[in-house]
Motif scaffolding. Structure first.
Motif, PDB file in Angstrom:
ATOM      1  N   PHE A 180       4.921  -8.138   2.162  1.00  0.00           N
ATOM      2  CA  PHE A 180       3.928  -8.413   3.211  1.00  0.00           C
ATOM      3  C   PHE A 180       3.090  -9.653   2.931  1.00  0.00           C
ATOM      4  O   PHE A 180       2.483 -10.205   3.848  1.00  0.00           O
ATOM      5  N   ASN A 181       3.006 -10.083   1.659  1.00  0.00           N
ATOM      6  CA  ASN A 181       2.275 -11.300   1.288  1.00  0.00           C
ATOM      7  C   ASN A 181       0.789 -11.264   1.642  1.00  0.00           C
ATOM      8  O   ASN A 181       0.220 -12.272   2.035  1.00  0.00           O
ATOM      9  N   TRP A 182       0.143 -10.116   1.491  1.00  0.00           N
ATOM     10  CA  TRP A 182      -1.304 -10.067   1.680  1.00  0.00           C
ATOM     11  C   TRP A 182      -1.980 -10.584   0.411  1.00  0.00           C
ATOM     12  O   TRP A 182      -1.491 -10.375  -0.699  1.00  0.00           O
ATOM     13  N   GLY A 183      -3.128 -11.223   0.566  1.00  0.00           N
ATOM     14  CA  GLY A 183      -3.896 -11.681  -0.580  1.00  0.00           C
ATOM     15  C   GLY A 183      -4.487 -10.508  -1.352  1.00  0.00           C
ATOM     16  O   GLY A 183      -4.560  -9.381  -0.858  1.00  0.00           O
ATOM     17  N   GLY A 184      -4.935 -10.771  -2.587  1.00  0.00           N
ATOM     18  CA  GLY A 184      -5.477  -9.710  -3.430  1.00  0.00           C
ATOM     19  C   GLY A 184      -6.693  -9.042  -2.810  1.00  0.00           C
ATOM     20  O   GLY A 184      -6.793  -7.809  -2.769  1.00  0.00           O
ATOM     21  N   SER A 185      -7.643  -9.834  -2.298  1.00  0.00           N
ATOM     22  CA  SER A 185      -8.843  -9.238  -1.697  1.00  0.00           C
ATOM     23  C   SER A 185      -8.501  -8.531  -0.391  1.00  0.00           C
ATOM     24  O   SER A 185      -9.082  -7.491  -0.061  1.00  0.00           O
ATOM     25  N   GLN A 186      -7.526  -9.085   0.378  1.00  0.00           N
ATOM     26  CA  GLN A 186      -7.105  -8.432   1.623  1.00  0.00           C
ATOM     27  C   GLN A 186      -6.487  -7.067   1.351  1.00  0.00           C
ATOM     28  O   GLN A 186      -6.784  -6.082   2.038  1.00  0.00           O
ATOM     29  N   ALA A 187      -5.626  -6.992   0.331  1.00  0.00           N
ATOM     30  CA  ALA A 187      -4.983  -5.721  -0.011  1.00  0.00           C
ATOM     31  C   ALA A 187      -6.011  -4.706  -0.512  1.00  0.00           C
ATOM     32  O   ALA A 187      -5.961  -3.530  -0.148  1.00  0.00           O
ATOM     33  N   SER A 188      -6.961  -5.169  -1.347  1.00  0.00           N
ATOM     34  CA  SER A 188      -7.989  -4.266  -1.864  1.00  0.00           C
ATOM     35  C   SER A 188      -8.870  -3.735  -0.747  1.00  0.00           C
ATOM     36  O   SER A 188      -9.229  -2.554  -0.711  1.00  0.00           O
ATOM     37  N   GLN A 189      -9.236  -4.611   0.213  1.00  0.00           N
ATOM     38  CA  GLN A 189     -10.058  -4.173   1.339  1.00  0.00           C
ATOM     39  C   GLN A 189      -9.322  -3.133   2.180  1.00  0.00           C
ATOM     40  O   GLN A 189      -9.912  -2.141   2.619  1.00  0.00           O
ATOM     41  N   ALA A 190      -8.018  -3.365   2.408  1.00  0.00           N
ATOM     42  CA  ALA A 190      -7.236  -2.416   3.207  1.00  0.00           C
ATOM     43  C   ALA A 190      -7.189  -1.049   2.540  1.00  0.00           C
ATOM     44  O   ALA A 190      -7.315  -0.012   3.202  1.00  0.00           O
ATOM     45  N   VAL A 191      -7.014  -1.029   1.205  1.00  0.00           N
ATOM     46  CA  VAL A 191      -6.963   0.243   0.486  1.00  0.00           C
ATOM     47  C   VAL A 191      -8.316   0.947   0.549  1.00  0.00           C
ATOM     48  O   VAL A 191      -8.391   2.165   0.761  1.00  0.00           O
ATOM     49  N   LEU A 192      -9.405   0.185   0.376  1.00  0.00           N
ATOM     50  CA  LEU A 192     -10.739   0.790   0.453  1.00  0.00           C
ATOM     51  C   LEU A 192     -11.007   1.338   1.855  1.00  0.00           C
ATOM     52  O   LEU A 192     -11.623   2.400   2.011  1.00  0.00           O
ATOM     53  N   ILE A 193     -10.560   0.626   2.886  1.00  0.00           N
ATOM     54  CA  ILE A 193     -10.736   1.110   4.263  1.00  0.00           C
ATOM     55  C   ILE A 193      -9.933   2.390   4.483  1.00  0.00           C
ATOM     56  O   ILE A 193     -10.416   3.364   5.072  1.00  0.00           O
ATOM     57  N   PHE A 194      -8.682   2.394   3.993  1.00  0.00           N
ATOM     58  CA  PHE A 194      -7.840   3.583   4.145  1.00  0.00           C
ATOM     59  C   PHE A 194      -8.440   4.781   3.422  1.00  0.00           C
ATOM     60  O   PHE A 194      -8.551   5.880   3.989  1.00  0.00           O
ATOM     61  N   ILE A 195      -8.844   4.582   2.167  1.00  0.00           N
ATOM     62  CA  ILE A 195      -9.440   5.686   1.417  1.00  0.00           C
ATOM     63  C   ILE A 195     -10.731   6.138   2.086  1.00  0.00           C
ATOM     64  O   ILE A 195     -11.005   7.334   2.224  1.00  0.00           O
ATOM     65  N   GLY A 196     -11.541   5.157   2.528  1.00  0.00           N
ATOM     66  CA  GLY A 196     -12.788   5.498   3.198  1.00  0.00           C
ATOM     67  C   GLY A 196     -12.556   6.308   4.459  1.00  0.00           C
ATOM     68  O   GLY A 196     -13.236   7.309   4.703  1.00  0.00           O
ATOM     69  N   ALA A 197     -11.564   5.895   5.252  1.00  0.00           N
ATOM     70  CA  ALA A 197     -11.266   6.624   6.491  1.00  0.00           C
ATOM     71  C   ALA A 197     -10.743   8.023   6.194  1.00  0.00           C
ATOM     72  O   ALA A 197     -11.020   8.968   6.943  1.00  0.00           O
ATOM     73  N   SER A 198      -9.996   8.180   5.089  1.00  0.00           N
ATOM     74  CA  SER A 198      -9.469   9.501   4.742  1.00  0.00           C
ATOM     75  C   SER A 198     -10.576  10.476   4.377  1.00  0.00           C
ATOM     76  O   SER A 198     -10.342  11.696   4.325  1.00  0.00           O
ATOM     77  N   TYR A 199     -11.763   9.969   4.103  1.00  0.00           N
ATOM     78  CA  TYR A 199     -12.936  10.810   3.883  1.00  0.00           C
ATOM     79  C   TYR A 199     -13.852  10.781   5.108  1.00  0.00           C
ATOM     80  O   TYR A 199     -14.456  11.793   5.465  1.00  0.00           O
ATOM     81  N   LEU A 200     -13.939   9.621   5.747  1.00  0.00           N
ATOM     82  CA  LEU A 200     -14.884   9.430   6.848  1.00  0.00           C
ATOM     83  C   LEU A 200     -14.566  10.312   8.045  1.00  0.00           C
ATOM     84  O   LEU A 200     -15.464  10.757   8.764  1.00  0.00           O
TER      85      LEU A 200
END
Length: 584
Positions: free
Chosen positions: A66-86
């Motif tokens: 997918f060629n996402w940048g490091g900060s982009q990938a980290s943000q996506a994971v944090l959003i996913f984890i956050g939504a799984s609780y939110l």
């Protein structure tokens, strides 16, 4: 004193035979072991699926797939984890108001299973082309080693982002709903056996979470990093299917609680009355009651404790629940910075590990036999996600020790700390973890700034790493694991035990919602620090790596926020415990 169940509250579909004890004290789980084991087995499989999805998600998005940048990938994971609780309050409200825990869990598992199939689908080239189209033509730029003008470029738009974000958010909805309901559903199997039984169930439930994590990290994470993402993301879907089958087969032995109707909207109405125009309404109500004493009928009789209104529907009960919520909410809100720190374990800690020296399982120079000539080219690297095992192992060791030895000893001496005191200790351990991560990142960047880097290939991609072993991350994972025992397990116990009986699903959902807020705030802070204007995490010239970023400043900022909140939490928890003490 153990609470008593009524037939309307819980209806065992198949009563289990009670054992004869021959004079010995019965186990609090006696007669409920099969139901509890079924719940714990389902949780093991569900957590194996969850960790299989999230543990290598940064690497998956950051890879050439997918060629996402490091900060982009980290943000996506944090959003996913956050939504799984939110999204957890949605599942909790649905169970309380309409379906009950059992059916909410069943439908949530179906949603979870269907949406989990997206990741193995887009892991295949055919599925990616069908769903996302062709990847834009750009290449990952290496870490800048020479002329800065040769490698500067802005980060491209993440490939396949709309589909992946949509799929991950739907997946998060299924995860959050299972999470919000499986825990109270399991606790319902033993809640009439007393507080000790409930506390022990939460200990073993959390232990089961980490058994699932171990299975996932040892097998699924290894396959994803070293073999194939398609197989690695197909296994979690299989785990979910097996978990759902086990839950359905165990239906006859479960104690279920029917939906009692949600009090959330009523409580919101009451809170708006109290906050916006409460004093004016109170004066009008008092004058009206003085002219018409019949309106006092909805108040409970202070001598008998009975109300003239049906149980669960009186305005007095709603006001009482609102009062409980008003006391619980400040305690849970002060956990937000802890969750901001905790979820770095699966995002920025992981990203940091990709830029440290990762050992190989097999070195080519040690294999000179011709019989191995066909396998020499295959080099298996230590999976970055295996660092989570340091967190998991400490939990697997300490939770049984706490349940069998420490808690009984402290209870016998009558010095067992309250859930709030244990939560404060957990927050302090979390603070230590993020500070250690910051110090390690500062040390790593010193090597990078002196051009002391090594090139290592992970999957199909190259990373420029500092010659520091990835095992230097173990202390920060250990500390965050110890913090879980105190903060997370005790937080679950606090939320369940303090919640009104008719709102346990909603309160547990609120607990996970606040956890998700912490993850999303961590992601938001990371996005803010990635802005082009002097952002600590903005390094487009270093696309694919983080060697031109200052992630250590991000860790220290999180540590400062956590330190301030620890002090605030201690003040709020002391005040809460004083309010709970009976007045003589």
């Amino acid at each position: 004193m153990a609470s008593q169940r009524t037939e309307e509250e819980c209806n065992p579909l198949l009563k289990q035979k009670e054992a004869q004890f021959n004079g010995r004290a019965p186990s609090p789980f006696e007669g409920r072991k099969a139901a509890c084991l079924a719940v714990l087995l389902v949780e093991i499989l569900e957590r194996a699926a969850f960790f299989g999805i999230v543990s290598n998600l940064v690497l998956y998005l950051n890879s050439s797939t997918f060629n996402w940048g490091g900060s982009q990938a980290s943000q996506a994971v944090l959003i996913f984890i956050g939504a799984s609780y939110l999204f957890s309050p949605i599942g909790g409200w649905l169970a309380d108001a309409y379906l009950g825990c059992y059916w909410t869990i069943v439908f949530s598992f179906l949603l979870y299973l269907v949406s989990a199939c997206l990741l193995p689908t887009v892991a295949s080239q055919e599925g990616r082309l069908w769903l996302c189209g062709e990847m834009p033509s750009y290449s990952i730029q290496p870490s800048c080693q020479g002329d800065m003008s040769e490698c500067k470029q802005e980060l491209p738009s993440p490939y396949c982002a709309p589909l992946l974000y949509t799929g991950l958010l739907i997946l998060a909805l299924g995860i959050s709903s299972v999470k919000a309901n499986l825990i109270p559903f399991g606790a319902d199997q033993v809640t009439d056996r007393g507080q000790a039984a409930t506390r022990r169930f939460f200990n073993w439930f959390y232990w089961s979470i980490n058994i699932g994590a171990v299975l996932s990290l040892l097998v699924i994470a290894f396959i994803q990093q070293n073999v194939d993402f398609l197989i690695g993301y197909a296994i979690p879907a299989v785990c979910l299917a097996v978990a759902l089958v086990i839950f359905l087969l165990a239906t006859p032995i479960f104690i279920t609680k029917a939906a009692a109707g949600s009090q959330v909207l009523t409580m919101l109405h009451l809170s708006l009355q109290n906050s916006c125009c409460g004093k004016a309404l109170q004066k009008v109500t008092l004058k009206t009651r003085a002219r018409n004493p019949l309106l006092e009928a909805d108040r409970p009789n202070p001598l008998s404790g009975e109300s003239n209104q049906p149980t669960g529907s009186s305005s007095y009960e709603h006001a009482s629940n609102l009062h409980v919520m008003a006391k619980i909410l400040p305690v849970l809100l002060t956990l937000i910075p802890y969750w901001m720190v905790y979820f770095q374990m699966q995002s920025t800690y992981y990203l940091q590990g990709l830029h440290l020296s990762i050992p190989n399982f097999f070195q080519n120079s040690h294999m000179n036999y011709s019989a191995f000539s066909e396998t020499i080219d295959t080099v298996y690297m230590f999976p970055d996600a295996w660092l989570l095992l340091a967190n998991v192992v400490v939990l697997l060791i300490l939770i049984p020790l706490k349940d069998r030895v420490i808690d009984p000893f402290l209870a016998k001496k009558k010095v067992l700390p309250s859930a709030l005191k244990r939560m404060a200790v957990g927050m302090i351990f979390g603070l230590g973890s993020v500070l250690l991560a910051g110090f390690l990142e500062t040390k790593r960047l010193r090597y990078v700034n002196h051009n002391q880097t090594i090139t290592q290939r992970i999957g199909k991609d190259e990373y420029f790493a500092a010659p520091l072993s990835i095992f230097w991350q173990i202390p920060q994972y250990l500390l965050i694991g110890i913090s879980e025992i105190f903060a997370s397990i005790s937080g679950l116990e606090f939320a369940y035990s303090e919640a009104p009986r008719t709102m346990q699903g909603a309160i547990m959902g609120l607990f996970f919602f606040i956890s998700g807020v912490g993850s999303l705030l961590g992601s938001g802070l990371l996005s803010l620090l990635s802005l082009p204007t002097n952002g600590w995490m903005h390094c487009p010239e270093d696309f694919g790596n983080i060697n031109k970023c200052r992630m250590d400043y991000y860790f220290f900022l999180l540590g400062g926020i956590q330190a301030v909140t620890c002090i605030l939490f201690m003040f709020i928890s002391v005040r809460y415990e004083r309010q709970q003490r009976p007045t003589s």
